[in-house]
Motif scaffolding. Structure first.
Motif, short mmCIF file in Angstrom:
data_model
loop_
_atom_site.label_atom_id
_atom_site.label_comp_id
_atom_site.label_asym_id
_atom_site.label_seq_id
_atom_site.Cartn_x
_atom_site.Cartn_y
_atom_site.Cartn_z
N LYS A 95 0.81 -1.22 0.00
CA LYS A 95 0.00 0.00 0.00
C LYS A 95 0.84 1.27 0.00
O LYS A 95 0.30 2.37 0.12
CB LYS A 95 -0.92 0.00 1.22
N LYS A 96 2.19 1.11 -0.07
CA LYS A 96 3.12 2.23 -0.14
C LYS A 96 3.05 3.12 1.10
O LYS A 96 3.27 4.33 1.03
CB LYS A 96 2.88 3.06 -1.40
N ILE A 97 2.72 2.51 2.24
CA ILE A 97 2.75 3.24 3.51
C ILE A 97 4.15 3.17 4.10
O ILE A 97 4.66 4.17 4.63
CB ILE A 97 1.71 2.65 4.48
N TRP A 98 4.77 2.00 4.02
CA TRP A 98 6.15 1.82 4.45
C TRP A 98 6.99 1.49 3.22
O TRP A 98 6.66 0.58 2.46
CB TRP A 98 6.28 0.68 5.46
N ASN A 99 8.09 2.20 3.08
CA ASN A 99 9.01 1.92 1.97
C ASN A 99 10.45 2.19 2.39
O ASN A 99 11.26 2.64 1.59
CB ASN A 99 8.65 2.76 0.74
N ASP A 100 10.77 1.89 3.64
CA ASP A 100 12.10 2.17 4.16
C ASP A 100 12.85 0.87 4.40
O ASP A 100 12.32 -0.23 4.22
CB ASP A 100 12.03 2.99 5.45
N ALA A 101 14.11 1.01 4.83
CA ALA A 101 14.97 -0.16 5.02
C ALA A 101 14.56 -0.98 6.24
O ALA A 101 14.83 -2.18 6.29
CB ALA A 101 16.42 0.29 5.17
N LYS A 102 13.91 -0.36 7.24
CA LYS A 102 13.49 -1.12 8.42
C LYS A 102 12.42 -2.14 8.08
O LYS A 102 12.40 -3.24 8.63
CB LYS A 102 12.99 -0.15 9.49
N SER A 103 11.52 -1.78 7.17
CA SER A 103 10.50 -2.74 6.74
C SER A 103 11.14 -3.91 6.02
O SER A 103 10.74 -5.07 6.20
CB SER A 103 9.48 -2.04 5.83
N VAL A 104 12.14 -3.62 5.19
CA VAL A 104 12.84 -4.68 4.47
C VAL A 104 13.59 -5.59 5.44
O VAL A 104 13.65 -6.81 5.25
CB VAL A 104 13.79 -4.07 3.43
N SER A 105 14.14 -5.02 6.52
CA SER A 105 14.88 -5.83 7.48
C SER A 105 13.97 -6.80 8.22
O SER A 105 14.40 -7.89 8.60
CB SER A 105 15.60 -4.92 8.49
N ILE A 106 12.70 -6.42 8.43
CA ILE A 106 11.75 -7.33 9.08
C ILE A 106 11.52 -8.56 8.21
O ILE A 106 11.57 -9.70 8.68
CB ILE A 106 10.43 -6.60 9.37
N VAL A 107 11.27 -8.32 6.92
CA VAL A 107 11.00 -9.45 6.02
C VAL A 107 12.27 -10.24 5.74
O VAL A 107 12.23 -11.47 5.59
CB VAL A 107 10.37 -8.93 4.71
N SER A 108 13.41 -9.56 5.67
CA SER A 108 14.66 -10.28 5.45
C SER A 108 14.99 -11.20 6.62
O SER A 108 15.56 -12.28 6.43
CB SER A 108 15.80 -9.29 5.22
N GLN A 109 14.61 -10.80 7.83
CA GLN A 109 14.80 -11.69 8.98
C GLN A 109 13.88 -12.90 8.88
O GLN A 109 14.23 -14.01 9.30
CB GLN A 109 14.53 -10.92 10.28
N GLY A 110 12.68 -12.70 8.30
CA GLY A 110 11.77 -13.82 8.12
C GLY A 110 12.26 -14.84 7.12
O GLY A 110 11.79 -15.99 7.13
N CYS A 111 13.18 -14.46 6.24
CA CYS A 111 13.73 -15.43 5.27
C CYS A 111 14.51 -16.54 5.95
O CYS A 111 14.73 -17.60 5.34
CB CYS A 111 14.62 -14.71 4.26
N PHE A 112 14.97 -16.33 7.18
CA PHE A 112 15.76 -17.33 7.90
C PHE A 112 15.02 -17.90 9.09
O PHE A 112 15.62 -18.48 9.99
CB PHE A 112 17.07 -16.69 8.37
N HIS A 113 13.70 -17.72 9.12
CA HIS A 113 12.89 -18.26 10.22
C HIS A 113 12.84 -19.78 10.12
O HIS A 113 12.83 -20.33 9.01
CB HIS A 113 11.49 -17.68 10.16
N PRO A 114 12.82 -20.49 11.25
CA PRO A 114 12.79 -21.96 11.18
C PRO A 114 11.55 -22.53 10.52
O PRO A 114 11.58 -23.65 10.02
CB PRO A 114 12.87 -22.38 12.66
N VAL A 115 10.46 -21.79 10.49
CA VAL A 115 9.22 -22.28 9.90
C VAL A 115 9.25 -22.03 8.39
O VAL A 115 9.48 -20.90 7.94
CB VAL A 115 8.00 -21.59 10.53
N THR A 116 9.05 -23.06 7.63
CA THR A 116 9.14 -22.96 6.18
C THR A 116 8.06 -22.05 5.60
O THR A 116 8.30 -21.36 4.60
CB THR A 116 9.01 -24.36 5.55
#
Length: 744
Positions: free
Chosen positions: A213-234
């Motif tokens: 929705k283009k409300i968040w477009n900063d690096a902190k939002s990307v860091s949240i999802v990038s951390q989810g790439c290594f979550h133990p749950v597939t």
């Protein structure tokens, strides 16, 4: 007394009167407030007792809380504590009522957005009701959207991002056993992964929605999802990977997937069910809705901006490869391909060197491998000009051995050649000279796709390194370039620094033409006054001239420079250079140093580049001009402002031009409708009486008029005579069923 009893028993009436005159009815409110505290203590012990009356009191106090802020200061904390501590034992109606009243308090500015979101975030994974879960989700998204409507609310965004990051971080220490990564076994019992699976999933889903929705477009939002790439749950991994890949295929909460219409099943159901007008109307409505959804559905494109905002992309890429290598046997092939695609795009965008990836992907490079085009795309995307050629050479050798040989189909050979071309386009020095000669020989193949792929590889090396080709294969331009002494840059050497923007002179000429039409000179006095003092005059100091010029000894100089202005040639004592035009330096525009270019200027610059490329193709018609025009058109369609940067490739680039694929249902129906154009009726007119031109009778009509002696000796009559009773019963039953169907 009568009035007090009446008001206390009728809460809506008391609520209306309090809003009109809070001071006059303060005693009645305090009476209800004390009653609420008593009921709340009982409700905390036994939530099933007086639940309806408790909900009414909570709704009443929420409506009039702004009239008595001092008395109701602790009321929001009461609701928050009930939801957080006793959410699992509350009735569904009570949960919904408490959440709605808490949102009402936020709308009345009794509590802040941070306090509301701190209560609602933990409820998302714990809610079993889809209606309440959807309400909480929409409330969170709308509250953050409204807070960032006029300007970025950095305080709220930081607080919410910290909460979401904590939701993902809480489950990172878990250990998962199994293919899907959902459950683990502890002491013989299967338990949830620390209870934080859904927390991380919802954190990723909400971040993706806010980014979309283009409300968040900063690096902190990307860091949240990038951390989810290594979550133990597939499942969390897959949702995070799809965010960077630009697709929402793994979002289970998406309403589009649930409401998707299967057009083929609708037509099939219509054929076998009873034909009615209401059924036809319903079918047309569903088909119209499906067509509208398909038209409005945006194609999935890679998330360029999110990949560029990654913090420490080298570490991110190495962690992706380690996860891929460590859990190779646990993950499914589709999930491994997702990781390969993201890793390759990160490597290509940031020019990373994760050398272990090339040795890992070699074991998947054989033509019988499932989804091998996606693997080839990931391999080609991971290569760039800084990748060591020694690492990529074994991969190209493997591609040539497995895909390009006479023992496989032509589609496999074309895919192999296209994959080799895409890899070599990014790192030409990885190709061996003997192997290149063998591969380009396939341009003599009879298959169009193979010929096109081999010619593409030949054209590539004619441009990047023609010295690896034989003399008869280099072409005119490449041979002339080698004769003039031009050679490709070796590995590790970069080209000269950029001194101009490509096509900027076109923009400068266009702006100058517009100003001349408007009667405004390009060299305006105001512009000169603004830039006065920024440029240093060339003749202001003799020392600067002496520093810029290098003294040359005239004793060994072979050049004779004429003093005449009419002579514009440089003469050598032994050799006279006739072709001066080849040494003319290109025009360098000064527009970038005198004007701040806006996005509109860059858009106009892209249009001018396109027009110049079209004009060059019309005038010269050369292959180089055509390739440049094709690159500009593809970059324009992909929305890339700079066509020179490496673009993400697709499976069509690997598969190349193919034969006509099998048409789907929509294409077949379109072909049928096209064939029916201009015809009065469908079907054959043979044997029908209502025809303009009479014709002979059919074989069926002739059989009716055959002599009886000829019919008796036919096989059909003999078969009927020899038929058993069971065969006669089956034929009779089939005849009866057919008659019933025809009468419907």
């Amino acid at each position: 007394m009568g009035r007090g009893v009446l008001l206390t028993s009728n809460l809506p009436q008391l609520q209306n009167l309090i809003k009109r005159d809070p001071i006059a009815y303060k005693e009645e409110f305090l009476q209800q407030w004390n009653h609420y505290n008593s009921i709340r203590q009982i409700f905390t012990i036994n939530p099933d007792e007086q639940a309806q009356h408790f909900r009414e009191l909570v709704s009443f106090i929420s409506q009039v809380a702004t009239c008595y802020p001092r008395e109701t200061a602790e009321f929001p904390s009461h609701i928050s504590s009930l939801l957080s501590e006793s959410f699992g034992i509350l009735a569904p109606d009570t949960r919904k009522s408490l959440v709605q009243n808490l949102v009402l308090l936020r709308n009345k500015d009794v509590i802040s957005s941070t306090e509301l979101l701190k209560t609602l975030f933990p409820l998302l994974p714990r809610t079993s009701s889809s209606v309440l879960r959807s309400y909480i989700r929409k409330t969170i998204l709308s509250d953050i959207r409204v807070a960032n409507l006029r300007s970025q609310n950095h305080k709220l965004n930081r607080a919410v991002q910290a909460m979401l990051f904590g939701m993902v971080e809480r489950g990172m220490s878990g250990e998962v056993v199994g293919d899907k990564g959902k459950l683990r076994t502890v002491n013989g019992h299967t338990t949830d992964l620390d209870g934080h699976n859904n927390d991380a999933m919802w954190a990723v889903v909400l971040t993706k929605e806010l980014w979309k929705k283009k409300i968040w477009n900063d690096a902190k939002s990307v860091s949240i999802v990038s951390q989810g790439c290594f979550h133990p749950v597939t499942k969390v991994q897959s949702a995070s990977l799809h965010f960077f890949l630009g697709s929402d295929e793994d979002d289970d909460d998406s309403e589009d997937d649930e409401n998707e219409v299967d057009v083929r099943s609708l037509h099939h159901r219509r054929e076998i069910n009873k034909k009615t007008r209401s059924g036809d109307k319903k079918l047309r409505k569903q088909l119209k809705s499906a067509k509208k959804k398909k038209h409005n559905k945006a194609p999935s494109t890679p998330n360029f901006s999110a990949i560029q905002l990654l913090n420490d992309p080298q570490t991110f890429g190495e962690k992706l490869y380690n996860m891929l290598n460590l859990y190779d046997k646990r993950f499914s092939l589709d999930h491994k391909i997702l990781i390969m695609q993201l890793l390759s795009r990160v490597m290509g965008s940031h020019k990373l060197c994760v050398l272990g990836f090339y040795s890992y992907v070699v074991k998947y490079l054989f033509y019988r491998q499932l989804r091998v085009p996606s693997i080839l795309v990931a391999l080609a995307q991971s290569v760039h000009d800084l990748t060591p050629p020694d690492t990529v050479t074994p991969v190209i050798r493997k591609l040539s051995q497995e895909f390009v040989h006479p023992g496989v189909a032509s589609e496999v050979i074309a895919a192999g050649l296209n994959a080799v071309r895409e890899v070599c386009r990014r790192q030409p020095w990885a190709m061996e000279e003997d192997m290149l000669g063998d591969l380009i020989e396939y341009r003599k193949s009879k298959d169009k796709a193979v010929t096109s792929a081999a010619r593409g590889l030949l054209k590539l090396y004619r441009e990047v390194n023609p010295s690896m080709l034989k003399r008869r294969e280099r072409g005119k331009d490449a041979s002339m370039g080698l004769a003039s002494g031009s050679a490709p840059l070796p590995f590790g050497h970069s080209a000269e620094a950029a001194i101009d923007i490509e096509g900027l002179s076109l923009l400068e000429d266009h702006l100058q033409k517009l100003r001349e039409e408007d009667g405004v000179a390009l060299d305006d006095e105001d512009d000169d006054s603004m830039w006065q003092g920024w440029d240093v005059e060339s003749d202001s100091s003799e020392e600067s001239d002496s520093e810029d010029w290098i003294s040359v000894d005239d004793d060994n100089c072979d050049l004779v420079i004429s003093d005449s202005d009419d002579e514009g040639q440089l003469r050598n004592k032994d050799v006279v250079v006739d072709d001066i035009a080849a040494a003319v330096t290109p025009r360098i525009s000064t527009l970038a140093t005198t004007k701040i270019l806006t996005p509109a200027d860059f858009a106009l610059l892209n249009d001018l580049r396109m027009q110049a490329a079209v004009k060059a193709v019309e005038t010269t018609g050369g292959s180089k001009a055509k390739r440049k025009l094709a690159a500009l058109e593809s970059s324009h369609q992909a929305g890339i402002s700079d066509p020179t940067q490496d673009e993400f490739i697709s499976e069509n680039d690997i598969l190349g031009p193919r034969k006509k694929a099998k048409a789907d249902y929509a294409e077949r129906m379109a072909s049928i409708q096209k064939g029916r154009e201009g015809r009065e009726k469908f079907g054959s007119q043979k044997g029908k009486q209502a025809k303009a031109v009479p014709s002979s009778s059919t074989n069926r009509e002739k059989a009716r008029n055959k002599p009886i002696m000829m019919v008796l000796s036919s096989l059909a009559v003999k078969g009927k005579k020899k038929a058993s009773l069971r065969d006669k019963q089956q034929k009779l039953r089939a005849h009866i069923d057919k008659g019933k169907k025809s009468r419907r």
